[in-house]
Enzyme design. Structure first.
Site, PDB file in Angstrom:
ATOM      1  N   CYS A   1      19.185   3.595 -32.897  1.00  0.00           N
ATOM      2  CA  CYS A   1      17.930   3.655 -32.162  1.00  0.00           C
ATOM      3  C   CYS A   1      18.077   4.679 -31.039  1.00  0.00           C
ATOM      4  CB  CYS A   1      17.578   2.293 -31.578  1.00  0.00           C
ATOM      5  SG  CYS A   1      17.412   0.970 -32.796  1.00  0.00           S
TER       6      CYS A   1
ATOM      7  N   LEU B   1      15.291   1.720 -35.110  1.00  0.00           N
ATOM      8  CA  LEU B   1      15.797   1.610 -36.472  1.00  0.00           C
ATOM      9  C   LEU B   1      16.061   0.130 -36.699  1.00  0.00           C
ATOM     10  CD1 LEU B   1      16.839   2.886 -39.115  1.00  0.00           C
ATOM     11  CD2 LEU B   1      19.084   3.050 -38.033  1.00  0.00           C
TER      12      LEU B   1
ATOM     13  N   ILE C   1      17.381  -3.187 -38.136  1.00  0.00           N
ATOM     14  CA  ILE C   1      18.558  -3.589 -38.908  1.00  0.00           C
ATOM     15  C   ILE C   1      18.586  -5.105 -39.124  1.00  0.00           C
ATOM     16  CG2 ILE C   1      21.085  -3.630 -38.987  1.00  0.00           C
ATOM     17  CD1 ILE C   1      20.003  -0.843 -39.316  1.00  0.00           C
ATOM     18  N   ILE C   2      18.567  -5.864 -38.033  1.00  0.00           N
ATOM     19  CA  ILE C   2      18.741  -7.315 -38.132  1.00  0.00           C
ATOM     20  C   ILE C   2      17.416  -8.014 -38.380  1.00  0.00           C
ATOM     21  CG2 ILE C   2      19.563  -9.377 -36.940  1.00  0.00           C
ATOM     22  CD1 ILE C   2      21.475  -7.559 -35.371  1.00  0.00           C
TER      23      ILE C   2
ATOM     24  N   ASN D   1      19.712   0.226 -27.522  1.00  0.00           N
ATOM     25  CA  ASN D   1      20.270   0.833 -28.725  1.00  0.00           C
ATOM     26  C   ASN D   1      21.646   0.220 -28.963  1.00  0.00           C
ATOM     27  OD1 ASN D   1      21.146   2.566 -30.803  1.00  0.00           O
ATOM     28  ND2 ASN D   1      21.845   4.104 -29.340  1.00  0.00           N
ATOM     29  N   GLY D   2      21.872  -0.306 -30.172  1.00  0.00           N
ATOM     30  CA  GLY D   2      23.203  -0.812 -30.454  1.00  0.00           C
ATOM     31  C   GLY D   2      23.214  -2.082 -31.266  1.00  0.00           C
ATOM     32  N   GLU D   3      24.347  -2.766 -31.188  1.00  0.00           N
ATOM     33  CA  GLU D   3      24.508  -4.029 -31.903  1.00  0.00           C
ATOM     34  C   GLU D   3      25.504  -4.900 -31.138  1.00  0.00           C
ATOM     35  OE1 GLU D   3      25.841  -5.779 -36.304  1.00  0.00           O
ATOM     36  OE2 GLU D   3      25.728  -3.615 -35.964  1.00  0.00           O
TER      37      GLU D   3
ATOM     38  N   ASP E   1      19.554  -9.302 -31.586  1.00  0.00           N
ATOM     39  CA  ASP E   1      20.391  -9.365 -30.394  1.00  0.00           C
ATOM     40  C   ASP E   1      19.677  -8.887 -29.136  1.00  0.00           C
ATOM     41  OD1 ASP E   1      20.277  -6.862 -31.523  1.00  0.00           O
ATOM     42  OD2 ASP E   1      22.415  -6.475 -31.450  1.00  0.00           O
TER      43      ASP E   1
END
Length: 200
Positions: free
Chosen positions: A2, A45, A47-48, A70-72, A95
Site C-alpha cells: 500500500c 492493496l 490482502i487480508i 502500509n504493511g502487515e 490488522d
C-alpha cells in the site's frame, strides 16, 4: 503493498494530487481524510480483508483517531484477542483496526507490541498529535520533510518531490554513499530536505 501520504494542514486538492503519485502501490482503492489540522491519504492493496469496511484512512468508532497504514502485523490476531479483553470491539478483520485500538490503549508504546513490517501515521484528534512510526528494519519505508512550509510525509520520494513548493536539493553525502557503497545510508536520502523515518 500500500502507500501512505499526508501533511499537517487541510488541503484536499493537494492531498489528491499527492496520492495520485503513488497510485501504483494500491490498485484496490484510495481514500482521504482531512480536517483543519491534517490531511491523510492512502492507496490500498487489499490482502487480508477485501471488504470496503477495511478501506483507509480508517478511524476508531468515535472518529477521534485516524490512521493511514502500509504493511502487515503478523501477530494481529493475538493482539485483537488481547484488546477485546480490554473492552475494544472490532468491526473489520484486518490488522489496521488492531493498530488503532493498540494506540488507544498503549499510546506510542503500541509499536512494541507489533511483530511485522509497517509504516503508519496516526492522527490523534483529541491530543492534536500526529504519530508516525515504521518497523525496526525499514521494510516499509516512510520519508518526510519538516520545514517552515509544513510537515509532509510519504511512502515514496516522488510524492514529496511532486507537491513540495520548492525545488529539492541533491544531497552530496548521499551521492558519495552511492559512489562508495552503491547504496544510500539509512540516515539520509538523495535530497537534503527529505529524511527517512529511521526508527519507531
Amino acid at each position: 503493498m500500500c502507500g501512505i501520504v499526508g501533511f499537517n494542514w487541510e488541503d484536499s486538492d493537494l492531498l489528491r494530487k499527492m496520492n495520485t503519485t503513488i497510485e501504483h502501490r494500491g490498485p484496490d482503492g484510495c481514500g482521504y481524510y482531512t480536517d483543519k489540522h491534517v490531511s491523510l491519504g492512502n492507496r490500498r492493496l487489499a490482502i487480508i480483508d477485501l471488504s470496503k469496511k477495511a478501506n483507509q484512512p480508517m478511524s476508531n468508532k468515535s472518529r477521534t483517531v485516524w490512521i493511514t497504514y502500509n504493511g502487515e502485523i503478523y501477530n494481529y490476531k493475538e493482539l485483537s484477542k488481547e484488546l477485546e479483553t480490554k473492552g475494544y470491539a472490532f468491526t473489520t478483520n484486518p490488522d489496521t483496526e488492531v493498530i488503532i485500538h493498540a494506540y488507544q490503549e498503549y499510546g506510542s508504546e503500541c509499536v512494541k507490541k507489533f511483530n511485522g513490517m509497517f509504516a503508519f501515521a496516526i492522527w490523534d484528534e483529541q491530543n492534536e498529535e500526529l504519530f508516525i512510526a515504521r518497523d525496526r528494519f525499514g521494510e516499509k519505508p516512510i520519508f518526510f520533510i519538516n520545514h517552515g512550509d509544513g510537515f509532509y510525509f510519504a511512502s515514496e520520494l516522488n510524492a514529496l518531490r511532486t507537491i513540495y513548493p520548492r525545488e529539492l536539493t541533491i544531497n552530496q553525502d548521499a551521492v558519495i554513499d552511492l559512489v562508495e557503497y552503491l547504496y544510500i545510508n539509512l540516515h539520509h536520502s538523495i535530497y537534503q530536505e527529505v529524511l527517512p523515518c529511521t526508527s519507531h
